[in-house]
Design a protein around this motif. Structure first.
Motif, PDB file in Angstrom:
ATOM      1  N   UNK A  72     -14.401 -28.687  -6.887  1.00 55.14           N
ATOM      2  CA  UNK A  72     -15.278 -27.867  -6.223  1.00 55.14           C
ATOM      3  C   UNK A  72     -15.701 -27.023  -7.345  1.00 55.14           C
ATOM      4  N   UNK A  73     -17.069 -27.019  -7.603  1.00 55.84           N
ATOM      5  CA  UNK A  73     -17.759 -26.494  -8.587  1.00 55.84           C
ATOM      6  C   UNK A  73     -17.569 -24.955  -8.909  1.00 55.84           C
ATOM      7  N   UNK A  74     -17.345 -24.274  -7.917  1.00 56.11           N
ATOM      8  CA  UNK A  74     -17.143 -22.868  -7.952  1.00 56.11           C
ATOM      9  C   UNK A  74     -15.741 -22.526  -8.480  1.00 56.11           C
ATOM     10  N   UNK A  75     -14.695 -23.105  -7.817  1.00 62.83           N
ATOM     11  CA  UNK A  75     -13.261 -23.018  -8.094  1.00 62.83           C
ATOM     12  C   UNK A  75     -13.189 -23.652  -9.660  1.00 62.83           C
ATOM     13  N   UNK A  76     -13.660 -24.623 -10.156  1.00 67.91           N
ATOM     14  CA  UNK A  76     -13.456 -25.424 -11.369  1.00 67.91           C
ATOM     15  C   UNK A  76     -14.144 -24.301 -12.417  1.00 67.91           C
ATOM     16  N   UNK A  77     -15.298 -23.998 -12.106  1.00 71.54           N
ATOM     17  CA  UNK A  77     -15.945 -22.931 -13.176  1.00 71.54           C
ATOM     18  C   UNK A  77     -14.948 -21.773 -13.322  1.00 71.54           C
ATOM     19  N   UNK A  78     -14.432 -21.129 -12.413  1.00 70.87           N
ATOM     20  CA  UNK A  78     -13.578 -20.258 -12.434  1.00 70.87           C
ATOM     21  C   UNK A  78     -12.536 -20.558 -13.250  1.00 70.87           C
ATOM     22  N   UNK A  79     -11.633 -21.621 -13.006  1.00 71.61           N
ATOM     23  CA  UNK A  79     -10.446 -22.166 -13.576  1.00 71.61           C
ATOM     24  C   UNK A  79     -10.854 -22.143 -15.125  1.00 71.61           C
ATOM     25  N   UNK A  80     -11.916 -22.710 -15.522  1.00 74.08           N
ATOM     26  CA  UNK A  80     -12.277 -22.916 -16.868  1.00 74.08           C
ATOM     27  C   UNK A  80     -12.291 -21.624 -17.496  1.00 74.08           C
ATOM     28  N   UNK A  81     -13.137 -20.720 -16.964  1.00 74.20           N
ATOM     29  CA  UNK A  81     -12.950 -19.213 -17.483  1.00 74.20           C
ATOM     30  C   UNK A  81     -11.698 -18.587 -17.505  1.00 74.20           C
ATOM     31  N   UNK A  82     -10.828 -18.894 -16.468  1.00 77.69           N
ATOM     32  CA  UNK A  82      -9.408 -18.272 -16.399  1.00 77.69           C
ATOM     33  C   UNK A  82      -8.943 -18.924 -17.800  1.00 77.69           C
ATOM     34  N   UNK A  83      -8.900 -20.079 -17.942  1.00 77.50           N
ATOM     35  CA  UNK A  83      -8.122 -20.599 -19.067  1.00 77.50           C
ATOM     36  C   UNK A  83      -8.586 -20.038 -20.231  1.00 77.50           C
ATOM     37  N   UNK A  84      -9.910 -19.872 -20.654  1.00 81.60           N
ATOM     38  CA  UNK A  84     -10.662 -19.421 -21.873  1.00 81.60           C
ATOM     39  C   UNK A  84     -10.040 -17.858 -22.066  1.00 81.60           C
ATOM     40  N   UNK A  85     -10.111 -17.314 -20.951  1.00 80.16           N
ATOM     41  CA  UNK A  85      -9.760 -15.725 -20.949  1.00 80.16           C
ATOM     42  C   UNK A  85      -8.222 -15.766 -21.314  1.00 80.16           C
ATOM     43  N   UNK A  86      -7.573 -16.409 -21.009  1.00 78.21           N
ATOM     44  CA  UNK A  86      -5.879 -16.536 -20.945  1.00 78.21           C
ATOM     45  C   UNK A  86      -5.873 -16.779 -22.435  1.00 78.21           C
ATOM     46  N   UNK A  87      -6.356 -17.744 -23.058  1.00 78.91           N
ATOM     47  CA  UNK A  87      -6.125 -18.092 -24.381  1.00 78.91           C
ATOM     48  C   UNK A  87      -6.438 -16.952 -25.385  1.00 78.91           C
ATOM     49  N   UNK A  88      -7.745 -16.421 -24.947  1.00 80.24           N
ATOM     50  CA  UNK A  88      -7.948 -15.120 -25.884  1.00 80.24           C
ATOM     51  C   UNK A  88      -6.972 -13.944 -25.747  1.00 80.24           C
ATOM     52  N   UNK A  89      -6.713 -13.693 -24.582  1.00 74.98           N
ATOM     53  CA  UNK A  89      -5.774 -12.412 -24.385  1.00 74.98           C
ATOM     54  C   UNK A  89      -4.227 -12.996 -25.061  1.00 74.98           C
ATOM     55  N   UNK A  90      -3.751 -13.980 -25.002  1.00 72.34           N
ATOM     56  CA  UNK A  90      -2.566 -14.598 -25.501  1.00 72.34           C
ATOM     57  C   UNK A  90      -2.744 -14.374 -27.138  1.00 72.34           C
ATOM     58  N   UNK A  91      -3.859 -14.642 -27.915  1.00 67.81           N
ATOM     59  CA  UNK A  91      -3.703 -14.618 -29.226  1.00 67.81           C
ATOM     60  C   UNK A  91      -4.368 -13.318 -29.704  1.00 67.81           C
ATOM     61  N   UNK A  92      -4.725 -12.224 -28.926  1.00 73.32           N
ATOM     62  CA  UNK A  92      -5.023 -11.093 -29.345  1.00 73.32           C
ATOM     63  C   UNK A  92      -4.065 -10.190 -29.967  1.00 73.32           C
ATOM     64  N   UNK A  93      -4.480  -9.305 -30.981  1.00 70.69           N
ATOM     65  CA  UNK A  93      -3.712  -8.602 -31.741  1.00 70.69           C
ATOM     66  C   UNK A  93      -3.265  -7.442 -30.550  1.00 70.69           C
TER      67      UNK A  93
END
Length: 133
Positions: free
Chosen positions: A17-38
């Motif tokens: 589903x394009x809406x869910x998949x786009x959201x999931x992609x952003x979820x993964x990206x934001x999660x990675x950024x948060x996890x490596x943040x100082x």
């Protein structure tokens, strides 16, 4: 509990589903950024991640209602559980418990995300497709 790796975006994380998949992609990206943040940047990154996740859950719920997904109440109940969890983590973060926030982002969220995607989100997307969406 061992630290799990944060999933990198790949087609295997799509549910069709394009809406869910786009959201999931952003979820993964934001999660990675948060996890490596100082430590200094972690609160802002967690806040952005949590807001995105709340918005994503709301969009999924709109789709469930729009397409009459029969187990909507069960899926929404799980979303509400996650919303409460995010609130609790934010309160602990405000009290200075950054270790808890990091553990949540690196251990709890990756496992939940994959399980939720493989079960509830995949079923939701399949239903939407079956209804012409």
């Amino acid at each position: 509990m061992p630290t799990l790796s944060i999933p990198a975006w790949s087609p295997s994380l799509e549910v069709g589903n394009a809406i869910i998949d786009a959201d999931h992609k952003e979820t993964v990206e934001l999660l990675a950024e948060a996890a490596k943040a100082s430590d200094t940047d972690l609160p802002a990154h967690f806040t952005a991640f949590a807001q995105h996740l709340r918005d994503h859950l709301a969009r999924e719920e709109e789709l469930m209602h729009q397409y009459g997904f029969p187990p909507t109440p069960i899926h929404v109940h799980e979303h509400n559980r996650v919303r409460l969890e995010l609130e609790g983590i934010a309160k602990r973060m405000a009290a200075g418990n950054l270790a808890l926030v990091r553990g949540y982002l690196t251990e709890v969220v990756p496992e939940w995300f994959i399980n939720h995607k493989n079960t509830m989100d995949s079923a939701t997307a399949a239903w939407i497709r079956s209804q012409g969406g």
